[in-house]
Motif scaffolding. Structure first.
Motif, PDB file in Angstrom:
ATOM      1  N   GLU A  85      29.150  53.409  76.352  1.00 25.78           N
ATOM      2  CA  GLU A  85      29.783  54.656  75.918  1.00 25.78           C
ATOM      3  C   GLU A  85      30.618  54.482  74.650  1.00 25.78           C
ATOM      4  O   GLU A  85      30.862  55.445  73.934  1.00 25.78           O
ATOM      5  N   ILE A  86      31.029  53.274  74.345  1.00 20.60           N
ATOM      6  CA  ILE A  86      31.808  53.032  73.123  1.00 20.60           C
ATOM      7  C   ILE A  86      30.892  52.695  71.953  1.00 20.60           C
ATOM      8  O   ILE A  86      31.075  53.202  70.855  1.00 20.60           O
ATOM      9  N   CYS A  87      29.911  51.854  72.184  1.00 25.53           N
ATOM     10  CA  CYS A  87      29.007  51.411  71.117  1.00 25.53           C
ATOM     11  C   CYS A  87      27.576  51.762  71.483  1.00 25.53           C
ATOM     12  O   CYS A  87      26.985  51.141  72.355  1.00 25.53           O
ATOM     13  N   GLN A  88      27.043  52.761  70.796  1.00 29.67           N
ATOM     14  CA  GLN A  88      25.665  53.158  71.068  1.00 29.67           C
ATOM     15  C   GLN A  88      24.714  52.355  70.187  1.00 29.67           C
ATOM     16  O   GLN A  88      25.092  51.850  69.142  1.00 29.67           O
ATOM     17  N   LYS A  89      23.489  52.215  70.630  1.00 28.57           N
ATOM     18  CA  LYS A  89      22.478  51.501  69.858  1.00 28.57           C
ATOM     19  C   LYS A  89      21.925  52.405  68.758  1.00 28.57           C
ATOM     20  O   LYS A  89      21.770  53.609  68.951  1.00 28.57           O
ATOM     21  N   GLY A  90      21.635  51.815  67.629  1.00 27.42           N
ATOM     22  CA  GLY A  90      21.034  52.537  66.523  1.00 27.42           C
ATOM     23  C   GLY A  90      20.167  51.593  65.712  1.00 27.42           C
ATOM     24  O   GLY A  90      20.077  50.403  66.002  1.00 27.42           O
ATOM     25  N   GLY A  91      19.559  52.130  64.685  1.00 30.69           N
ATOM     26  CA  GLY A  91      18.668  51.322  63.869  1.00 30.69           C
ATOM     27  C   GLY A  91      18.997  51.420  62.393  1.00 30.69           C
ATOM     28  O   GLY A  91      19.993  52.023  61.983  1.00 30.69           O
ATOM     29  N   GLN A  92      18.133  50.822  61.602  1.00 33.55           N
ATOM     30  CA  GLN A  92      18.322  50.824  60.161  1.00 33.55           C
ATOM     31  C   GLN A  92      18.315  52.246  59.595  1.00 33.55           C
ATOM     32  O   GLN A  92      19.004  52.530  58.621  1.00 33.55           O
ATOM     33  N   LYS A  93      17.574  53.145  60.228  1.00 31.68           N
ATOM     34  CA  LYS A  93      17.571  54.534  59.782  1.00 31.68           C
ATOM     35  C   LYS A  93      18.957  55.148  59.952  1.00 31.68           C
ATOM     36  O   LYS A  93      19.418  55.905  59.096  1.00 31.68           O
ATOM     37  N   ASP A  94      19.642  54.812  61.057  1.00 28.26           N
ATOM     38  CA  ASP A  94      21.009  55.303  61.271  1.00 28.26           C
ATOM     39  C   ASP A  94      21.952  54.759  60.196  1.00 28.26           C
ATOM     40  O   ASP A  94      22.819  55.480  59.705  1.00 28.26           O
ATOM     41  N   LEU A  95      21.772  53.497  59.833  1.00 29.38           N
ATOM     42  CA  LEU A  95      22.591  52.909  58.776  1.00 29.38           C
ATOM     43  C   LEU A  95      22.323  53.608  57.450  1.00 29.38           C
ATOM     44  O   LEU A  95      23.254  53.943  56.715  1.00 29.38           O
ATOM     45  N   TYR A  96      21.060  53.852  57.153  1.00 31.15           N
ATOM     46  CA  TYR A  96      20.697  54.551  55.925  1.00 31.15           C
ATOM     47  C   TYR A  96      21.343  55.944  55.881  1.00 31.15           C
ATOM     48  O   TYR A  96      21.941  56.329  54.878  1.00 31.15           O
ATOM     49  N   GLU A  97      21.218  56.685  56.970  1.00 29.43           N
ATOM     50  CA  GLU A  97      21.793  58.033  57.019  1.00 29.43           C
ATOM     51  C   GLU A  97      23.314  57.998  56.879  1.00 29.43           C
ATOM     52  O   GLU A  97      23.903  58.850  56.217  1.00 29.43           O
ATOM     53  N   LEU A  98      23.936  57.001  57.496  1.00 28.86           N
ATOM     54  CA  LEU A  98      25.391  56.856  57.359  1.00 28.86           C
ATOM     55  C   LEU A  98      25.759  56.621  55.898  1.00 28.86           C
ATOM     56  O   LEU A  98      26.688  57.230  55.373  1.00 28.86           O
ATOM     57  N   MET A  99      25.001  55.758  55.230  1.00 24.21           N
ATOM     58  CA  MET A  99      25.285  55.436  53.840  1.00 24.21           C
ATOM     59  C   MET A  99      25.136  56.658  52.929  1.00 24.21           C
ATOM     60  O   MET A  99      26.015  56.948  52.120  1.00 24.21           O
ATOM     61  N   VAL A 100      24.050  57.399  53.080  1.00 25.37           N
ATOM     62  CA  VAL A 100      23.809  58.511  52.146  1.00 25.37           C
ATOM     63  C   VAL A 100      24.637  59.753  52.477  1.00 25.37           C
ATOM     64  O   VAL A 100      24.907  60.557  51.595  1.00 25.37           O
ATOM     65  N   LYS A 101      25.055  59.900  53.711  1.00 24.84           N
ATOM     66  CA  LYS A 101      25.831  61.080  54.107  1.00 24.84           C
ATOM     67  C   LYS A 101      27.343  60.878  54.030  1.00 24.84           C
ATOM     68  O   LYS A 101      28.105  61.831  54.158  1.00 24.84           O
ATOM     69  N   SER A 102      27.776  59.635  53.831  1.00 23.69           N
ATOM     70  CA  SER A 102      29.213  59.358  53.759  1.00 23.69           C
ATOM     71  C   SER A 102      29.749  59.702  52.373  1.00 23.69           C
ATOM     72  O   SER A 102      29.090  59.471  51.362  1.00 23.69           O
ATOM     73  N   ASP A 103      30.966  60.242  52.362  1.00 23.09           N
ATOM     74  CA  ASP A 103      31.648  60.462  51.087  1.00 23.09           C
ATOM     75  C   ASP A 103      32.162  59.145  50.532  1.00 23.09           C
ATOM     76  O   ASP A 103      32.210  58.935  49.330  1.00 23.09           O
ATOM     77  N   LYS A 104      32.557  58.281  51.438  1.00 19.85           N
ATOM     78  CA  LYS A 104      33.033  56.936  51.083  1.00 19.85           C
ATOM     79  C   LYS A 104      32.380  55.942  52.039  1.00 19.85           C
ATOM     80  O   LYS A 104      32.223  56.226  53.226  1.00 19.85           O
ATOM     81  N   PHE A 105      32.010  54.780  51.518  1.00 19.41           N
ATOM     82  CA  PHE A 105      31.310  53.773  52.316  1.00 19.41           C
ATOM     83  C   PHE A 105      31.874  52.411  51.944  1.00 19.41           C
ATOM     84  O   PHE A 105      31.932  52.053  50.767  1.00 19.41           O
ATOM     85  N   ILE A 106      32.331  51.666  52.940  1.00 21.86           N
ATOM     86  CA  ILE A 106      32.942  50.354  52.685  1.00 21.86           C
ATOM     87  C   ILE A 106      32.282  49.317  53.577  1.00 21.86           C
ATOM     88  O   ILE A 106      31.914  49.606  54.718  1.00 21.86           O
ATOM     89  N   CYS A 107      32.140  48.114  53.051  1.00 18.49           N
ATOM     90  CA  CYS A 107      31.510  47.022  53.799  1.00 18.49           C
ATOM     91  C   CYS A 107      32.519  45.911  54.047  1.00 18.49           C
ATOM     92  O   CYS A 107      33.301  45.552  53.167  1.00 18.49           O
TER      93      CYS A 107
END
Length: 108
Positions: A85-107
């Motif tokens: 419930e705290i950490c859901q599974k995702g894939g590279q597509k989720d990472l891609y969507e996070l990157m392009v939809k974020s106003d700010k992105f930090i690594c």
């Protein structure tokens, strides 16, 4: 503002700082949406928990504060980890969507 945070290693101090930063972003006066994507070794964040670096408590505070955590399903599978419930599974597509939809992105 949408803020994306990518964590790719399991160094305790790095995890500690990344989650502290995520909590700060959630607690600012702005209505921030904050998502953390755990990639590679970072999916085993619980192993880095210690008295000095209270990772599990920070993760819980981040999630209770409205933050979202996604773990790379391939990396989790390699380590025998399951989503929850705290950490859901995702894939590279989720990472891609996070990157392009974020106003700010930090690594970290």
């Amino acid at each position: 503002m949408k803020i994306g945070i990518l964590i790719s290693n399991n160094d305790a101090e790095t995890l500690w700082n990344a989650f502290r930063f995520g909590i700060l972003c959630l607690n600012m006066d702005y209505e921030n949406e904050v998502t953390i994507f755990l990639n590679s070794k970072a999916t085993a964040y619980e192993d880095a928990d210690s008295e000095k670096f209270n990772i599990k408590e920070l993760v819980k505070s981040f999630a209770l504060g409205g933050g979202k955590i996604i773990g790379c399903q391939k990396s989790m599978g390699m380590r025998g980890l399951e989503g929850n419930e705290i950490c859901q599974k995702g894939g590279q597509k989720d990472l891609y969507e996070l990157m392009v939809k974020s106003d700010k992105f930090i690594c970290f």
